[in-house]
Design a protein around this motif. Structure first.
Motif, PDB file in Angstrom:
ATOM      1  N   ASP A 126       0.795  -1.220   0.000  1.00 19.71           N
ATOM      2  CA  ASP A 126       0.000   0.000   0.000  1.00 19.71           C
ATOM      3  C   ASP A 126       0.835   1.281   0.000  1.00 19.71           C
ATOM      4  O   ASP A 126       0.312   2.352   0.284  1.00 19.71           O
TER       5      ASP A 126
ATOM      6  N   GLN B 185       2.879   2.248   2.125  1.00 18.85           N
ATOM      7  CA  GLN B 185       3.162   2.800   3.462  1.00 18.85           C
ATOM      8  C   GLN B 185       4.616   2.512   3.840  1.00 18.85           C
ATOM      9  O   GLN B 185       5.198   3.208   4.653  1.00 18.85           O
TER      10      GLN B 185
ATOM     11  N   ARG C 272      -1.444   6.061   3.985  1.00 22.35           N
ATOM     12  CA  ARG C 272      -2.013   5.253   2.917  1.00 22.35           C
ATOM     13  C   ARG C 272      -2.648   6.199   1.907  1.00 22.35           C
ATOM     14  O   ARG C 272      -3.510   7.000   2.266  1.00 22.35           O
TER      15      ARG C 272
HETATM   16 MG    MG Z   1      -0.924  -0.461   5.426  1.00 21.88          MG
END
Ligand code: MG
Ligand code: UDP
Length: 323
Positions: free
Chosen positions: A101, A103, A207
């Motif tokens: 994602d 992150q 995110r």
């Molecule tokens: Mg995540």
């Protein structure tokens, strides 16, 4: 091959192309030979099509230093299952896992690689010191969770469940991530005898696309899984040591209660006092309950020993060296 990067993903179609570009850039800047393994955990969006396109594009590139592989589950099995299959497929000397994602930052990979190959760590876990998640639902429970995990596992990590981690290849080939145990991979590694576990502060990002796949139930399940792992590690090979001890203790309490009940009755009869009926004496009920529970725990212990005798892994030992 230097590095295998494993990316478990569930419905992350928007993030994947950015992640791919970023990883390729970092890998090429540092001249690593690598493979990128996407494990699609039963996504219901177009994640798999995106992976197919990324692979096709990568295969066409001339002088590409890395290969792209994809594994597609038929349905959503969970992050642990995705990591398990990624670990099985990995062939690099160092294995990196990271979330899909965006992150986790691929810029951390060269330093993680160096810590494994030069500093001699078996496993290096990321530490999201500055975290960009919801403070109330993620950051605070995560702090509590990590404090408990540190106490129980004896591993001094601040962020046990960080998705960004690096492993010596031997580690991932010798542990089995199962159920939802991805939260405790350092503990699995420690129990398998890989004790050089390090930590690196890593950048964390908000995110940008999609939503988090884990809710608050992760903390309840996480605690229960921690108990299971603790129990398995301590008594997994000798369950009778647990059940036998608790069973004996209960039986002993019951036995004392029987003596108290008998003694009270005897004393009353001997002194001509009106005796309390044994059936209404509270110690009588404690005695029965404790003795039955004690026997049942013993029985559970014997049964568990029988189960273990049939386990195919009862004599699996990790041999480090032989001469
Ligand atoms: Mg995540
Ligand atoms: N993930 C997965 N299967 C699942 C749930 C999540 O492969 O059943 C992946 C997800 O796509 C992401 C990583 O695991 O790449 C971490 O999930 P997420 O970002 O939702 O967790 P958070 O950052 O909120 O803790």
């Amino acid at each position: 091959m230097d590095i295998s990067i494993i990316v478990p993903l569930y419905n992350e179609e928007e993030s994947l192309p950015h992640l791919y570009d970023w990883i390729v850039r970092v890998m090429e800047e540092n001249k690593f030979s690598y493979e990128l393994i996407f494990v699609n955990d039963g996504s219901t969006d177009n994640s798999w099509q995106v992976i197919e396109q990324l692979k096709a594009g990568n295969d066409k590139r001339k002088n590409a230093a890395g290969q792209v592989h994809g594994i597609c589950f038929r349905r959503n099995y969970g992050k642990s299952a995705a990591l398990y299959c990624g670990f099985k497929a990995a062939q690099g000397n160092v294995v990196i896992t990271m979330d899909a994602d965006l992150q986790d930052s691929p810029d951390e990979i060269p330093e993680l690689y160096r810590m494994i190959t030069e500093d001699g760590y078996d496993l290096v876990s990321g530490w999201k010191q500055k975290r960009y998640d919801n403070a109330l639902t993620k950051n605070l429970p995560s702090k509590l969770f990590n404090a408990t995990a540190r106490k129980v596992t004896g591993i001094k990590l601040h962020d046990m469940n960080c998705g960004l981690k690096a492993y010596r290849c031997e580690v991932v080939k010798n542990i089995e991530v199962f159920s939802e145990m991805h939260r405790y991979i350092p503990y699995l590694a420690k129990n398998a005898g890989f004790t050089r576990i390090g930590e690196k502060v890593v950048q964390h990002r908000k995110r940008e696309f999609g939503t988090s796949k884990f809710g608050l139930d992760r903390f309840v399940n996480g605690y229960l899984d921690l108990l299971t792992l603790w129990f398995l590690n301590k008594f997994g090979k000798q369950p009778m040591h647990f059940f036998g001890l608790v069973g004996s203790l209960m039986f002993f309490i019951g036995f004392i209660a029987v003596i108290v009940v008998g003694g009270m009755k005897w004393y009353a009869l001997a002194h001509g006092v009106r005796a309390m009926l044994v059936g209404v004496n509270p110690y009588f009920h404690i005695a029965i309950l404790m003795m039955i529970l004690g026997c049942m725990l013993f029985l559970a212990g014997f049964l568990a020993e029988l189960v273990i005798r049939n386990s195919p892994s009862r004599n699996d030992y990790l041999i480090k060296k032989e001469i």
